[in-house]
Design a protein around this motif. Structure first.
Motif, PDB file in Angstrom:
ATOM      1  N   VAL A 155      42.683  30.550  39.318  1.00  0.00           N
ATOM      2  CA  VAL A 155      41.392  30.166  39.895  1.00  0.00           C
ATOM      3  C   VAL A 155      41.493  28.753  40.463  1.00  0.00           C
ATOM      4  CG1 VAL A 155      38.919  29.886  39.504  1.00  0.00           C
ATOM      5  CG2 VAL A 155      40.224  31.443  38.053  1.00  0.00           C
ATOM      6  N   LYS A 189      38.981  25.804  42.418  1.00  0.00           N
ATOM      7  CA  LYS A 189      37.591  25.494  42.716  1.00  0.00           C
ATOM      8  C   LYS A 189      37.555  24.423  43.797  1.00  0.00           C
ATOM      9  CE  LYS A 189      33.336  23.797  40.737  1.00  0.00           C
ATOM     10  NZ  LYS A 189      32.859  22.635  40.021  1.00  0.00           N
ATOM     11  N   TYR A 194      34.664  29.262  44.333  1.00  0.00           N
ATOM     12  CA  TYR A 194      35.719  29.665  43.399  1.00  0.00           C
ATOM     13  C   TYR A 194      36.660  30.628  44.112  1.00  0.00           C
ATOM     14  CZ  TYR A 194      32.687  27.589  39.939  1.00  0.00           C
ATOM     15  OH  TYR A 194      31.920  26.701  39.240  1.00  0.00           O
ATOM     16  N   ILE A 237      39.702  33.053  43.455  1.00  0.00           N
ATOM     17  CA  ILE A 237      40.428  33.759  42.398  1.00  0.00           C
ATOM     18  C   ILE A 237      41.552  34.599  43.013  1.00  0.00           C
ATOM     19  CG2 ILE A 237      40.205  35.555  40.600  1.00  0.00           C
ATOM     20  CD1 ILE A 237      37.355  34.675  40.156  1.00  0.00           C
ATOM     21  N   SER A 294      35.795  35.292  34.126  1.00  0.00           N
ATOM     22  CA  SER A 294      35.406  35.624  35.496  1.00  0.00           C
ATOM     23  C   SER A 294      33.918  35.962  35.625  1.00  0.00           C
ATOM     24  CB  SER A 294      36.249  36.794  36.006  1.00  0.00           C
ATOM     25  OG  SER A 294      35.977  37.965  35.261  1.00  0.00           O
ATOM     26  N   GLU A 344      31.378  34.535  34.244  1.00  0.00           N
ATOM     27  CA  GLU A 344      30.601  33.304  34.443  1.00  0.00           C
ATOM     28  C   GLU A 344      30.719  32.814  35.878  1.00  0.00           C
ATOM     29  OE1 GLU A 344      31.416  30.219  31.529  1.00  0.00           O
ATOM     30  OE2 GLU A 344      31.748  31.825  30.068  1.00  0.00           O
ATOM     31  N   ILE A 345      31.893  33.068  36.488  1.00  0.00           N
ATOM     32  CA  ILE A 345      32.104  32.629  37.873  1.00  0.00           C
ATOM     33  C   ILE A 345      31.382  33.569  38.837  1.00  0.00           C
ATOM     34  CG2 ILE A 345      33.836  32.314  39.670  1.00  0.00           C
ATOM     35  CD1 ILE A 345      35.809  31.495  37.438  1.00  0.00           C
ATOM     36  N   GLY A 384      27.784  33.420  38.536  1.00  0.00           N
ATOM     37  CA  GLY A 384      27.298  32.037  38.520  1.00  0.00           C
ATOM     38  C   GLY A 384      26.637  31.697  39.854  1.00  0.00           C
ATOM     39  N   THR A 438      32.094  33.153  45.297  1.00  0.00           N
ATOM     40  CA  THR A 438      33.358  33.570  44.692  1.00  0.00           C
ATOM     41  C   THR A 438      34.159  34.398  45.690  1.00  0.00           C
ATOM     42  OG1 THR A 438      32.219  33.713  42.575  1.00  0.00           O
ATOM     43  CG2 THR A 438      34.409  34.708  42.699  1.00  0.00           C
TER      44      THR A 438
END
Lengths: 158, 335
Positions: free
Chosen positions: A71, A73, A81, A83, A99, A101-102, A105, A109
């Motif tokens: 990951v 950022k 983010y 990934i 993942s 939470e990302i 979030g 992403t």
């Protein structure tokens, strides 16, 4: 999926792929998820460079393959983010590094090799499939899942 | 001065005891290569679990082999960045615990700076300033090194790391993981001028690197323009040796060119090579040849100290300790 929720174009160069990414990045906002699918060298990281640039990240030149660290950022006008699921064997492993939470979030992403981790994707997202045509050319197919992403597609067409 | 070093940033669990920054009393390295081989790369969760299972035993082994007691150790050093977050956390937590229990200083070490320091463990007279090239599966970075503890980034990869290119090309060729050693070996039997793969130098005078396009060029060479062709079947062993040699030469040409460019620009007194790809025999050979032409000595660690290890961590920590650069228990793992 309605007929309007998919567009396809041919990119003739790295620069064109990045330019498309920039255009897309400008349309993105909090909570958006982009799934990138394509073989080695198809241009997933290149596309990400554009998207991150379109999100006004000051460190957009620092976008590189997250294959090793999984990951990355970037600080855009909202957090981005990046990934990479290349090394993973499934969604469970991505889940274990946080993942959810990302993805759920408040940032944007971008997931490379998203086809390896289908269960990690939310119900609605934008899927971009890059396919090799020749060494420089790629077919880029964009599908929007969910009304919101279909609107983004409409804006991309204009 | 005895320092115990801990390194868990990727897929090696390593603990070492080093005396006065130079003398390696022990350097235990447990590689997880075999665990990750079926996946063609490091799987973070597997890496994390393996570190957790082995760290305590390895600390014990390192102290025993060094013929010292834990109570004799004067400071603890640990890599806290960069690396896989779950993997780093195991080492950092173990280090904090030891620091607290024995009430001794804790020193945080940057993984890439430790790779550069691997040279100082084996060579007496490293003169500064130096240009340091750290090349591995996760990194390709050029530094201007002013002393053991001070390194400024001059350039780095803008897409794939050099070692990542070796791993991915190895996968394209149907070879094993990790790709570096197997391509190095095959390349010896091949013609490195057989295929003119691209050398990407970016803008004039740039010290950044790009290896993504080279990987794509190899993919197209192997599969032709029809990417649906089943992989590898059409290649003879000679083909694979030639592809390996030509690909490797393309990577190395760029690495050497940029290292020499930086060395001239900063008028340095040494060139230091570090990281897993520093074990590549052709890179060592070519950098050695070129450094003789520009009359700057080049140093590289022995193969064991090229891979991730804790001796380089404990060694570098000695210099940070002398400078009073103690981290304390608040350090965090930073991926």
């Amino acid at each position: 999926m309605s007929k309007n929720s998919k567009i396809t174009f041919v990119s003739k160069s790295t620069a064109e792929t990045i330019a498309f990414g920039v255009k897309l990045g400008k349309l993105l906002t909090n909570g958006h998820v982009i799934a990138l699918i394509g073989e080695l060298g198809a241009g997933k990281t290149t596309m990400t460079k554009g998207i991150v640039g379109g999100l006004d990240a000051k460190d957009k030149d620092k976008v590189k393959s997250p294959t090793f660290s999984l990951v990355h950022k970037y600080d855009g006008r909202i957090p981005v983010y990046h990934i990479d699921a290349y090394r993973l064997s499934g969604s469970q492993e991505l889940l274990e590094i946080g993942s959810d939470e990302i993805v759920f979030g408040d940032g944007v992403t971008i997931i490379e090799w998203a086809d390896i981790v289908p269960e990690s994707l939310p119900e609605n997202y934008l899927k971009i499939t890059l396919t090799h045509v020749s060494e420089d050319q790629r077919i880029i197919e964009i599908c929007g899942y969910g009304k919101h992403y279909e609107q983004i597609l409409q804006q991309l067409k204009n | 001065m005895l320092i115990l070093g801990i390194e868990t940033s990727c897929d090696e669990t390593s603990v070492a005891v080093v005396k006065n920054g130079r003398e390696i009393l022990s350097n235990i390295i447990l590689s997880q290569n075999k665990l990750h081989r079926p996946f063609g790369g490091v799987v973070p969760e597997i890496a994390c679990r393996a570190h957790l299972e082995s760290i305590i035993g390895i600390i014990h082994n390192a102290v025993t082999e060094a013929k010292v007691k834990l109570a004799d150790i004067n400071a603890i050093a640990v890599v806290n960045s960069p690396g896989l977050i779950g993997a780093l956390l195991i080492g950092v937590t173990a280090a904090k615990t030891l620091s607290m229990v024995f009430d001794i200083p804790l020193i945080a070490i940057h993984h890439l700076h430790a790779h550069i320091y691997a040279n100082n463990l084996e060579h007496d007279a490293v003169s500064y300033p130096a240009i340091s090239l750290v090349v591995s599966g996760g990194h390709t970075t050029l530094f201007l090194s002013e002393k053991e503890t001070k390194h400024v980034v001059l350039g780095e990869t803008i897409d794939d790391a050099a070692g990542e290119a070796f791993d991915k090309v190895s996968k394209i060729l149907g070879l094993e993981y990790p790709g570096g050693p197997v391509i190095d070996k095959l390349a010896k039997k091949g013609n490195n001028k057989a295929i003119p793969f691209p050398r990407v130098y970016l803008e004039k005078n740039s010290l950044d690197f790009s290896f993504s396009g080279l990987k794509t060029a190899v993919l197209y060479y192997v599969k032709g323009q029809d990417l649906n062709r089943p992989k590898s079947t059409a290649q003879s062993n000679t083909d694979i040796a030639d592809i390996s040699a030509s690909f490797q030469e393309a990577v190395i040409d760029v690495l050497v060119h940029k290292t020499v460019l930086a060395s001239k620009r900063y008028n340095v007194r040494s060139i230091l090579l570090g990281g897993g790809v520093a074990a590549n025999s052709r890179l060592r050979e070519k950098l050695q040849e070129t450094s003789q032409e520009i009359r700057v000595p080049v140093y590289y660690p022995s193969i064991k100290l090229c891979t991730d290890n804790a001796a380089m961590v404990a060694g570098l920590a000695y210099w940070k300790y002398l400078e009073g650069d103690i981290s304390g228990l608040h350090i965090e793992a930073i991926p």
